[in-house]
Write an enzyme that holds these catalytic residues in place. Structure first.
Site, PDB file in Angstrom:
ATOM      1  N   ASN A   1       0.878  -1.169   0.000  1.00  0.00           N
ATOM      2  CA  ASN A   1       0.000   0.000   0.000  1.00  0.00           C
ATOM      3  C   ASN A   1       0.914   1.216   0.000  1.00  0.00           C
ATOM      4  O   ASN A   1       1.510   1.543   1.031  1.00  0.00           O
ATOM      5  CB  ASN A   1      -0.895  -0.021   1.249  1.00  0.00           C
ATOM      6  CG  ASN A   1      -1.706   1.260   1.392  1.00  0.00           C
ATOM      7  OD1 ASN A   1      -1.755   2.081   0.480  1.00  0.00           O
ATOM      8  ND2 ASN A   1      -2.340   1.434   2.551  1.00  0.00           N
TER       9      ASN A   1
ATOM     10  N   HIS B   1      -9.483   1.618   4.936  1.00  0.00           N
ATOM     11  CA  HIS B   1      -8.207   1.730   5.650  1.00  0.00           C
ATOM     12  C   HIS B   1      -8.382   2.677   6.839  1.00  0.00           C
ATOM     13  O   HIS B   1      -9.138   3.652   6.755  1.00  0.00           O
ATOM     14  CB  HIS B   1      -7.123   2.256   4.694  1.00  0.00           C
ATOM     15  CG  HIS B   1      -5.747   2.140   5.265  1.00  0.00           C
ATOM     16  ND1 HIS B   1      -5.257   3.030   6.187  1.00  0.00           N
ATOM     17  CD2 HIS B   1      -4.783   1.212   5.083  1.00  0.00           C
ATOM     18  CE1 HIS B   1      -4.026   2.666   6.529  1.00  0.00           C
ATOM     19  NE2 HIS B   1      -3.714   1.562   5.871  1.00  0.00           N
TER      20      HIS B   1
ATOM     21  N   SER C   1       3.636  -2.327  10.249  1.00  0.00           N
ATOM     22  CA  SER C   1       5.088  -2.453  10.443  1.00  0.00           C
ATOM     23  C   SER C   1       5.643  -3.813  10.025  1.00  0.00           C
ATOM     24  O   SER C   1       6.519  -4.360  10.685  1.00  0.00           O
ATOM     25  CB  SER C   1       5.459  -2.128  11.895  1.00  0.00           C
ATOM     26  OG  SER C   1       5.108  -0.789  12.213  1.00  0.00           O
TER      27      SER C   1
ATOM     28  N   GLY D   1       2.918   2.088  10.807  1.00  0.00           N
ATOM     29  CA  GLY D   1       3.928   3.133  10.648  1.00  0.00           C
ATOM     30  C   GLY D   1       4.684   3.469  11.918  1.00  0.00           C
ATOM     31  O   GLY D   1       5.360   4.498  11.992  1.00  0.00           O
TER      32      GLY D   1
ATOM     33  N   LYS E   1       0.157   4.244  -0.213  1.00  0.00           N
ATOM     34  CA  LYS E   1      -0.458   5.446   0.385  1.00  0.00           C
ATOM     35  C   LYS E   1      -0.214   6.644  -0.540  1.00  0.00           C
ATOM     36  O   LYS E   1      -0.260   6.466  -1.756  1.00  0.00           O
ATOM     37  CB  LYS E   1       0.090   5.653   1.805  1.00  0.00           C
ATOM     38  CG  LYS E   1      -0.077   4.366   2.640  1.00  0.00           C
ATOM     39  CD  LYS E   1       0.163   4.532   4.092  1.00  0.00           C
ATOM     40  CE  LYS E   1      -0.060   3.191   4.806  1.00  0.00           C
ATOM     41  NZ  LYS E   1       0.090   3.279   6.246  1.00  0.00           N
TER      42      LYS E   1
HETATM   43  P1  13P Z   1       3.194   0.242   7.613  1.00  0.00           P
HETATM   44  O1  13P Z   1       3.649  -1.054   6.960  1.00  0.00           O
HETATM   45  O2  13P Z   1       3.969   1.426   7.143  1.00  0.00           O
HETATM   46  O3  13P Z   1       3.115   0.106   9.096  1.00  0.00           O
HETATM   47  O4  13P Z   1       1.691   0.495   7.093  1.00  0.00           O
HETATM   48  C1  13P Z   1       0.744  -0.512   7.199  1.00  0.00           C
HETATM   49  C2  13P Z   1      -0.461  -0.123   6.448  1.00  0.00           C
HETATM   50  O5  13P Z   1      -1.177   0.787   6.828  1.00  0.00           O
HETATM   51  C3  13P Z   1      -0.767  -0.865   5.212  1.00  0.00           C
HETATM   52  O6  13P Z   1      -2.038  -0.573   4.731  1.00  0.00           O
END
Ligand code: 13P
Length: 243
Positions: free
Chosen positions: A9, A96, A204, A171, A11
């Protein structure tokens, strides 16, 4: 056998030129990736055309990060299913936690988006998960069960993926312990009419914890944010367990 899906993802990261640069680093590392897993890249809308033009004949499938429920209309800033289908998009993330938290997404709008996605032949990746505050208050199960109950009204559980993403693990580098993620995913599975759907863990996920996560019996893949942005790291994730 449940399908294993490793999905990135992105983002709100990567321009089109950065997308091409990523593919140049990533694609050569898939030559020996085992066939037992699907690979998905959920990119910003502006990168989807770039992906569809550059992924012909590749095993990577394209995903989007949201879709609107109406077929078309006066919905400034939204994207329709037909717009995604035309760009060879196969998967779409829905609900999400960042959309729930920052953009007013509710279980009701999640449900409408899921229905529209399925009607158009897209496979939704429904995200569920609790905040730190909810976990500390012992509400993890009730929060997730409510997200499932309201989100899944009228939804076909044959063409669906669920991602369990505890918000406090997103994150933060604070991964949910793999056995705890396995436990919650097992509980989610018990709530479903089709217990054989793919349920991913997200939060993470990194090259140094993917093997442990994927060894858990209930976990069928990962939804990866930060570590999917780097071609070397994401290649390590999709090549998990390979000696
Ligand atoms: P991270 O892998 O950066 O923690 O993000 C997870 C996430 O929100 C995937 O949709």
């Amino acid at each position: 056998m449940r399908k294993v899906i490793i999905a990135g993802n992105w983002k709100m990261f990567k321009t089109q030129s950065e997308t091409i640069e990523f593919l140049q680093g990533f694609l050569p590392q898939l030559d020996t990736t085992p066939d037992d897993r699907d690979i998905v890249l959920c990119a910003p809308f502006t990168d989807l055309g770039t992906l569809s033009r550059n992924l012909h004949g590749s095993r990577i499938q394209i995903g989007a990060q949201n879709v609107h429920w109406a077929e078309s209309g006066a919905f400034t800033g939204e994207i329709s299913t037909a717009m995604l289908v035309e760009l060879s998009v196969r998967y779409v993330i829905i609900g999400h936690s960042e959309r729930r938290q920052f953009f007013g997404e509710t279980d009701e709008t999640v449900n409408q988006r899921l229905k529209a996605a399925q009607k158009a032949g897209l496979i939704p990746i429904l995200c569920v998960g609790e905040s730190k505050q909810q976990r500390d208050a012992g509400e993890t199960e009730s929060v997730i069960f409510q997200q499932l109950e309201k989100g899944l009204v009228g939804i076909d559980q044959q063409n669906l993926v669920i991602a369990y993403e505890p918000i406090w693990a997103i994150g933060t580098g604070d991964t949910c312990a793999s056995d705890e993620a396995n436990r919650v995913i097992g509980l989610i599975r018990k709530q479903l009419s089709n217990p054989n759907i793919t349920i991913q863990y997200g939060g993470s996920v990194k090259p140094d914890n993917i093997d442990e996560i994927m060894m858990q019996p209930e976990i069928d893949g990962a939804l990866v944010g930060g570590a999917s942005l780097n071609p070397q790291d994401f290649a390590k994730l999709v090549n998990y367990g390979k000696i």
